[in-house]
Design an enzyme around this catalytic site. Structure first.
Site, PDB file in Angstrom:
ATOM      1  N   ASP A  57      -1.424  -0.695   6.092  1.00  0.00           N
ATOM      2  CA  ASP A  57      -1.569  -0.204   7.459  1.00  0.00           C
ATOM      3  C   ASP A  57      -2.935  -0.543   8.042  1.00  0.00           C
ATOM      4  O   ASP A  57      -3.253  -0.165   9.158  1.00  0.00           O
ATOM      5  CB  ASP A  57      -1.303   1.302   7.541  1.00  0.00           C
ATOM      6  N   ASP A  82       0.872  -1.158   0.000  1.00  0.00           N
ATOM      7  CA  ASP A  82       0.000   0.000   0.000  1.00  0.00           C
ATOM      8  C   ASP A  82       0.920   1.223   0.000  1.00  0.00           C
ATOM      9  O   ASP A  82       2.069   1.122   0.411  1.00  0.00           O
ATOM     10  CB  ASP A  82      -0.836  -0.068   1.276  1.00  0.00           C
ATOM     11  N   ASP A 135      -7.482  -1.155   3.725  1.00  0.00           N
ATOM     12  CA  ASP A 135      -6.905  -2.295   3.021  1.00  0.00           C
ATOM     13  C   ASP A 135      -6.998  -3.603   3.807  1.00  0.00           C
ATOM     14  O   ASP A 135      -6.350  -4.582   3.458  1.00  0.00           O
ATOM     15  CB  ASP A 135      -5.478  -2.019   2.538  1.00  0.00           C
TER      16      ASP A 135
HETATM   17  P1  ADP Z   1      -4.068   4.396   0.035  1.00  0.00           P
HETATM   18  O1  ADP Z   1      -4.316   3.244  -0.860  1.00  0.00           O
HETATM   19  O2  ADP Z   1      -3.041   5.316  -0.529  1.00  0.00           O
HETATM   20  O3  ADP Z   1      -3.755   3.985   1.432  1.00  0.00           O
HETATM   21  P2  ADP Z   1      -6.861   4.930   0.625  1.00  0.00           P
HETATM   22  O4  ADP Z   1      -7.497   3.797  -0.076  1.00  0.00           O
HETATM   23  O5  ADP Z   1      -6.861   4.923   2.094  1.00  0.00           O
HETATM   24  O6  ADP Z   1      -5.410   5.260   0.060  1.00  0.00           O
HETATM   25  O7  ADP Z   1      -7.583   6.270   0.139  1.00  0.00           O
HETATM   26  C1  ADP Z   1      -7.620   6.564  -1.229  1.00  0.00           C
HETATM   27  C2  ADP Z   1      -8.007   7.983  -1.483  1.00  0.00           C
HETATM   28  O8  ADP Z   1      -9.321   8.206  -1.024  1.00  0.00           O
HETATM   29  C3  ADP Z   1      -7.144   8.999  -0.787  1.00  0.00           C
HETATM   30  O9  ADP Z   1      -5.999   9.312  -1.523  1.00  0.00           O
HETATM   31  C4  ADP Z   1      -8.100  10.163  -0.677  1.00  0.00           C
HETATM   32  O10 ADP Z   1      -8.116  10.872  -1.883  1.00  0.00           O
HETATM   33  C5  ADP Z   1      -9.431   9.509  -0.493  1.00  0.00           C
HETATM   34  N1  ADP Z   1      -9.785   9.385   0.932  1.00  0.00           N
HETATM   35  C6  ADP Z   1      -9.911   8.262   1.649  1.00  0.00           C
HETATM   36  N2  ADP Z   1     -10.253   8.518   2.912  1.00  0.00           N
HETATM   37  C7  ADP Z   1     -10.311   9.865   3.013  1.00  0.00           C
HETATM   38  C8  ADP Z   1     -10.597  10.774   4.075  1.00  0.00           C
HETATM   39  N3  ADP Z   1     -10.865  10.356   5.303  1.00  0.00           N
HETATM   40  N4  ADP Z   1     -10.559  12.078   3.794  1.00  0.00           N
HETATM   41  C9  ADP Z   1     -10.279  12.516   2.569  1.00  0.00           C
HETATM   42  N5  ADP Z   1      -9.997  11.728   1.540  1.00  0.00           N
HETATM   43  C10 ADP Z   1     -10.018  10.422   1.736  1.00  0.00           C
HETATM   44 MG    MG Z   2      -4.081   2.942   3.205  1.00  0.00          MG
END
Ligand code: ADP
Ligand code: MG
Length: 650
Positions: A546, A321, A550
């Protein structure tokens, strides 16, 4: 040394003296009747091996015929029948000395492994009825204040109310540099307070504290067996009966065919019985895995089972991730930009009046410092929107906002994984998230051309502007990728829900094999399925994340590895391996420990089986005495145990 072991040693020593006396007695009064000698040797025998005979009879009642007690009993009783009294006693004596040594070595190694995990707090100083009293950590309630003096271990998770200090997290993370903490910081149980006096408000009951969960995890780890362990258990199940049957045949067939010589062949058969004890294998293989698990935890890598430790060696594909794994997850706000409409019409800060009950109560604290229509208001709205989320983005925005969020104003909060968050404040609806969020709600907006992660903010159907946040790649991420490639991992793939541009930058900086961006949690699972289909049958797929957005992939991978065990609950639950220090380079370390452990396991298996077969052949040929047989068994066990201990040292 345990009391039981001490007692056993005492008995063996007394028995040995009686045995020597019996031997002398036989020398001096050689002309006496045979039953006089038998009586004296039998006395020595019962003192030394009485418990073995008793256990054999008891286990036989339970149907466990091929256990070592039974085998030793038959072999030695058989020797008495053949007339080798001194030998019968000596073999039992030898066997018992070996057993004492074994239980000493096993006890000692287990102790040194559990000593590593010696993070269990004995007491907590709680404030009760006007004074600090010592209490069982189990009895401390959430919200209680506890006092931790220098040198004491923090017994429960909590937040520092008063004082500052540095904490030794060595036992939890293997990290030797102490961590500085001060008022308002969260602290976790298991760390040792080094200098200042700390007053801490307890935030979790003991059962849910970091210490309790880690101990639980480590104690249960050895119940998940590796394939090698199952192999040995199965092997022992067949090996022993086969050798016993061979012993029976050896005692009967050659004398019948060759005629006569019964006692010689029976003696050889009895040696077989001694050799058929599978002790060395049965003890040393689990101990090797236990050593590997202990060695890994010493470095802050918690592995939930021997099976995962074994699987790590075959890692072929590593999927990672981005946020929080390869990057720090501490986003710094680099700018906030208002939309055209927001500039023209202004944006309204969140105020207590937004919910009518509050207005009646007359509180006008929240948001009153913000002037309408500025970038600061955009940040305030975003902070309110994010105040309920645990996502690294949310935490960073709240830090950037810097002021307290009056969460009582929020009447409803919703988090949409991979999209963002939506909250209601009275009649107002505020959204913060990526373009997917705005598109899915049909909100018109203009996509910004920026190289970082963008958080779009909207109120109702009106797009207000964006906040550009930037993350940093972790210091050891490059080393992590290099180490993984060197240790034979074929593919390192990054999956992220973040924007393609951001993903590309990270993937190129770290020279990853490939990357996939703008994924929802479900898309991550299907990408992992695709990668599963491409890898070899034997190779394993490890996912490192983390636990935020995921968890499904963590669960789907052959080995789910979670970063940031320090605090993240979701991760500890869903993962098979927890990396306490947040360092991705620990994955390559874990693979090294895994391979070393497996080498030791293989050495022990080959060595123990090899020696057994050799001694079996010698005994069949009449070239190994029963003494040699016991010695081989005990000696192999001891060497295998010492070898197993190497797994502990990384
Ligand atoms: P990653 O795979 O990088 O860990 P996530 O799947 O957790 O990312 O989130 C993907 C995207 O969704 C983030 O880059 C953001 O744009 C959006 N996102 C997710 N959760 C939030 C949140 N709590 N506030 C704002 N944006 C969010
Ligand atoms: Mg993440």
């Amino acid at each position: 040394m345990s009391k039981k072991l001490k007692k056993r040693i005492k008995r063996v020593v007394i028995g040995a003296v009686v045995y020597l006396a019996a031997v002398l007695f036989q020398r001096i009064f050689g002309t006496l009747q045979w039953f006089c000698h038998l009586t004296v040797f039998l006395a020595a025998y019962l003192i030394i091996g009485g418990d073995v005979v008793k256990n054999a009879l008891r286990n036989m009642g339970k149907g466990q015929i091929f256990d070592e007690n039974f085998l030793m009993t038959i072999a030695t009783v058989g020797a008495f029948f053949v007339g080798d009294y001194p030998e019968a006693v000596a073999v039992m004596l030898f066997y018992q000395v070996g057993e004492c040594f074994q239980s000493y070595a096993v006890g000692k190694s287990r102790k040194s492994i559990t000593a590593l995990m010696d993070i269990r707090p004995d007491y907590a100083n709680v404030f009760r009825e006007g004074e600090w009293v010592e209490a069982d950590p189990d009895e401390v309630l959430v919200g209680d204040s506890i006092l931790v003096r220098p040198g004491e271990r923090i017994p429960l998770d909590g937040v520092i109310e008063k004082g500052n200090s540095s904490l030794d997290t060595m036992a939890l993370t293997g990290e030797s540099i102490p961590r500085d903490v001060s008022e308002g910081d969260e602290v976790i149980s298991g760390c040792v307070n080094k200098n200042g006096v700390l007053e801490i408000t307890v935030s979790k009951p003991y059962g849910e504290s970091t210490v309790a969960r880690i101990l639980d995890l480590v104690e249960n780890a050895s119940s998940k067996k590796a394939k090698a362990e199952n192999f040995i258990t199965k092997f022992a199940k067949y090996y022993t009966p086969v050798v016993v049957i061979c012993a029976a045949l050896l005692a009967v067939i050659p004398p019948l065919l060759l005629g006569g010589g019964w006692s010689d062949w029976i003696y050889r058969a009895l040696s077989f019985l001694v050799i058929s004890c599978p002790c060395a294998l049965v003890i040393s293989i689990p101990l090797s895995f236990f050593g590997g698990l202990g060695g890994a935890s010493k470095e802050g890598i918690l592995i939930k089972g021997s099976n995962y430790l074994e699987a790590l060696a075959d890692t072929e594909v590593v999927v990672m991730d981005k946020t929080g794994t390869l990057t720090k997850g501490n986003f710094a706000v680099s700018k906030a930009v208002l939309s055209k409409e927001a500039k023209e019409n202004g944006i309204v800060p969140v105020k207590a009046e937004d919910i009518s009950e509050k207005a009646e109560a007359g509180s006008t604290e929240a948001g009153s410092t913000e002037a309408s229509g500025t970038e600061a208001v955009l940040l305030q709205l975003a902070a309110y929107a994010e105040s309920f989320s645990n996502h690294p983005i949310s935490k960073s925005l709240l830090v950037a906002y810097g002021k307290t969020v009056d969460t009582s104003l929020i009447t409803n909060a919703e988090e949409i994984a991979g999209h963002g968050v939506v909250v209601k404040i009275g009649n107002r609806e505020i959204l913060a998230g990526n373009e997917k969020l705005l598109t899915s709600r049909g909100i018109a907006f203009e996509e910004a051309d920026e190289a970082g992660t963008l958080i779009y903010v909207a109120e109702g159907n009106c797009y207000l502007g964006y906040i550009l946040i930037e993350d940093e790649i972790k210091q050891d991420a490059a080393k992590a990728i290099k180490d993984l490639k060197e240790s034979g991992v074929k593919k390192i793939v990054m999956l992220t829900g973040d924007h393609r541009k951001v993903a590309k930058k990270v993937a190129e900086t770290l020279s990853l094999t490939s990357y996939y961006a703008e994924l929802l949690p479900g898309d991550k699972v299907s990408k992992v399925e695709e990668l599963f289909a491409e890898k070899s049958a034997k190779g394993k797929l490890a996912f490192v994340g983390d636990g935020i957005n995921d968890a499904p992939v963590l669960a789907r991978a052959d080995i789910g590895i979670a970063m940031g065990g320090l605090g993240s609950d979701a991760a500890i639950e869903a993962a098979d391996v927890v990396i306490m220090t947040d360092e991705p380079s620990k994955l390559a370390r874990a693979m090294k420990i895994s391979r070393k452990t497996l080498v030791i396991v293989k050495q022990n298996i080959v060595f123990a089986i090899g020696i057994k077969v050799l001694v079996l052949l010698l005994a069949a040929a009449g070239m190994a005495s029963m003494w040699a047989a016991v010695f081989a068994d005990v000696g192999v066990a001891v060497i295998a145990i010492l070898n197993a201990m190497r797994a502990l040292k990384a």
